[in-house]
Design an enzyme around this catalytic site. Structure first.
Site, PDB file in Angstrom:
ATOM      1  N   GLY A  18       0.821  -1.212   0.000  1.00  0.00           N
ATOM      2  CA  GLY A  18       0.000   0.000   0.000  1.00  0.00           C
ATOM      3  C   GLY A  18       0.852   1.258   0.000  1.00  0.00           C
ATOM      4  O   GLY A  18       0.604   2.207  -0.748  1.00  0.00           O
ATOM      5  N   ARG A 101      -1.191 -24.430   4.348  1.00  0.00           N
ATOM      6  CA  ARG A 101      -1.810 -23.691   3.237  1.00  0.00           C
ATOM      7  C   ARG A 101      -3.340 -23.682   3.365  1.00  0.00           C
ATOM      8  O   ARG A 101      -4.001 -22.698   3.058  1.00  0.00           O
ATOM      9  CB  ARG A 101      -1.377 -24.315   1.900  1.00  0.00           C
ATOM     10  CG  ARG A 101      -1.730 -23.451   0.716  1.00  0.00           C
ATOM     11  CD  ARG A 101      -1.021 -23.909  -0.542  1.00  0.00           C
ATOM     12  NE  ARG A 101      -1.495 -23.152  -1.699  1.00  0.00           N
ATOM     13  CZ  ARG A 101      -1.021 -21.982  -2.077  1.00  0.00           C
ATOM     14  NH1 ARG A 101      -0.073 -21.395  -1.389  1.00  0.00           N
ATOM     15  NH2 ARG A 101      -1.508 -21.369  -3.146  1.00  0.00           N
ATOM     16  N   VAL A 132      -4.500  -8.536  -5.263  1.00  0.00           N
ATOM     17  CA  VAL A 132      -3.042  -8.628  -5.139  1.00  0.00           C
ATOM     18  C   VAL A 132      -2.678  -9.563  -3.986  1.00  0.00           C
ATOM     19  O   VAL A 132      -1.701 -10.293  -4.041  1.00  0.00           O
ATOM     20  CB  VAL A 132      -2.439  -7.220  -4.906  1.00  0.00           C
ATOM     21  CG1 VAL A 132      -0.936  -7.289  -4.669  1.00  0.00           C
ATOM     22  CG2 VAL A 132      -2.766  -6.295  -6.079  1.00  0.00           C
ATOM     23  N   ARG A 165       8.677 -10.053 -14.099  1.00  0.00           N
ATOM     24  CA  ARG A 165       9.894 -10.785 -13.697  1.00  0.00           C
ATOM     25  C   ARG A 165      10.445 -11.592 -14.876  1.00  0.00           C
ATOM     26  O   ARG A 165      11.658 -11.637 -15.104  1.00  0.00           O
ATOM     27  CB  ARG A 165       9.574 -11.721 -12.528  1.00  0.00           C
ATOM     28  CG  ARG A 165       9.415 -10.996 -11.203  1.00  0.00           C
ATOM     29  CD  ARG A 165       8.797 -11.890 -10.130  1.00  0.00           C
ATOM     30  NE  ARG A 165       8.877 -11.273  -8.818  1.00  0.00           N
ATOM     31  CZ  ARG A 165       8.203 -11.677  -7.746  1.00  0.00           C
ATOM     32  NH1 ARG A 165       7.377 -12.715  -7.840  1.00  0.00           N
ATOM     33  NH2 ARG A 165       8.346 -11.061  -6.585  1.00  0.00           N
ATOM     34  N   HIS A 190      -0.688 -17.627  -9.572  1.00  0.00           N
ATOM     35  CA  HIS A 190       0.419 -16.828  -9.041  1.00  0.00           C
ATOM     36  C   HIS A 190       1.032 -17.605  -7.881  1.00  0.00           C
ATOM     37  O   HIS A 190       0.711 -17.396  -6.720  1.00  0.00           O
ATOM     38  CB  HIS A 190      -0.062 -15.452  -8.585  1.00  0.00           C
ATOM     39  CG  HIS A 190       1.011 -14.685  -7.858  1.00  0.00           C
ATOM     40  ND1 HIS A 190       2.187 -14.310  -8.467  1.00  0.00           N
ATOM     41  CD2 HIS A 190       1.106 -14.261  -6.580  1.00  0.00           C
ATOM     42  CE1 HIS A 190       2.949 -13.681  -7.587  1.00  0.00           C
ATOM     43  NE2 HIS A 190       2.317 -13.647  -6.435  1.00  0.00           N
TER      44      HIS A 190
END
EC number: 1.1.1.37
Length: 329
Positions: A18, A101, A132, A165, A190
């Site tokens: 942020g 997870r 995000v 990347r 991702h």
């Protein structure tokens, strides 16, 4: 005539990403140098986070950004998301020590269910949502499923960091500027299972695959370097990538809103069934964008190795989706 301000919500607004993001949005990097913005900033409802957010807003005020038409602090998504045109869902529960997870998925499912419902209730009907916060694809899927009155296509997940990347690795390998590289994509989740794919990419119009001509480098260096880059940055810096993530979020939304002029970018989007990816799976695809809409690049040949990599990342996404199904019932 001056444009009407657009409302941009950012969650986790006082966090590291942020802090790297807000000043650039207020400076016009997200929506253009002629587009005023109103920032609606959400942080968790505790004193420390809200105080930190106040401090960030003081700094934003002190920049006297010409395009900033307003900024407000919120602890309730129902006020933070009111009438927003863009929502950047950055805040997520990080993985703590000893957390499986599955626990991480469940903790985030609660956050993104609430936020999806709030967007459904109060955001603009044309709101563009970028998730995000990790696990980004599944968090975006949860938010989308929690907002049945908004078009599914309005929800996206960030794979642009992986895309950028990959671009930078190819530029370094070939000694060419990143601007010379086109038609690169990253398929899937991702996560380290993602599949960065330069089979169709060009440098100055010539094939990247032919220029590099090194399948061992592709499989043993390029793919793992891009896939594990986040972990390498944590290892080196002691904290996760924030400025590069914020930069990727800006790239993603700017291209979505302002268009890519035919250039390929990677977005995590709900599948329409293309390339055999089950409908609604939040998956990284090559896309082009125009007039605020994205379109999947069609007709690409998927060879055996690519199919194997796509299946691997799809399997992981399907397992994540299964793991949160009971929370969406």
């Amino acid at each position: 005539m001056a444009k009407a301000p657009m409302r941009v919500a950012v969650t986790g607004a006082a966090g590291q990403i942020g802090y790297s993001l807000l000043f650039r949005i207020a400076n016009g990097d997200l929506l253009g140098k002629d587009q005023p913005v109103i920032l609606q900033l959400l942080e968790i409802d505790n004193e420390k986070a809200q105080n930190a957010l106040k401090g960030v807003i003081m700094e934003i005020d002190d920049c006297a950004f010409p395009l900033l038409a307003g900024v407000s602090a919120h602890s309730d998504p129902m006020t933070a998301f009111k009438d927003v045109d863009i929502a950047l869902l950055v805040g997520a529960r990080p993985r703590g020590p000893g957390m499986e997870r599955k626990d991480l998925l469940e903790a985030n499912a609660q956050i993104f269910t609430v936020q999806g419902k709030a967007l459904d209730a109060v955001a603009s009907r044309n709101v563009k949502v970028l998730v995000v916060g990790n696990p980004a694809n599944t968090n975006a899927y949860i938010a989308m499923k929690s907002a049945p009155n908004l078009p599914a296509k309005n929800f996206t997940a960030m794979l642009r960091l992986d895309h950028n990347r990959a671009l930078s690795q190819i530029a370094a390998k070939t000694g060419k500027p990143v601007t010379a590289i086109e038609k690169l994509t990253v398929w899937g989740n991702h996560s380290p299972t993602m599949y960065p794919d330069y089979r169709f990419a060009t440098i100055d119009g010539k094939s990247v695959k032919e220029a590099i001509n090194d399948e061992v480098w592709n499989k043993d260096v390029f793919l793992p370097t891009v896939g594990k880059r986040g972990a390498a940055i944590i290892e080196a810096r002691g904290v996760s990538s924030a400025a590069s993530a914020a930069n990727a979020a800006i790239d993603h939304v700017r291209d979505w809103v302002l268009g890519t002029n035919g250039k390929w970018v990677t977005m995590g989007i709900p599948s329409d069934g293309s390339y055999g990816i089950p409908k609604d799976t939040m998956f990284g695809f090559p896309v082009t964008t125009e007039n605020g809409e994205y379109k999947i690049v069609q007709g690409l040949e998927i060879d055996a190795f690519s199919q194997e990599r796509i299946n691997l990342t799809l399997k992981e996404l399907s397992e994540e989706r299964e793991g949160v199904k009971h929370l969406l019932a």
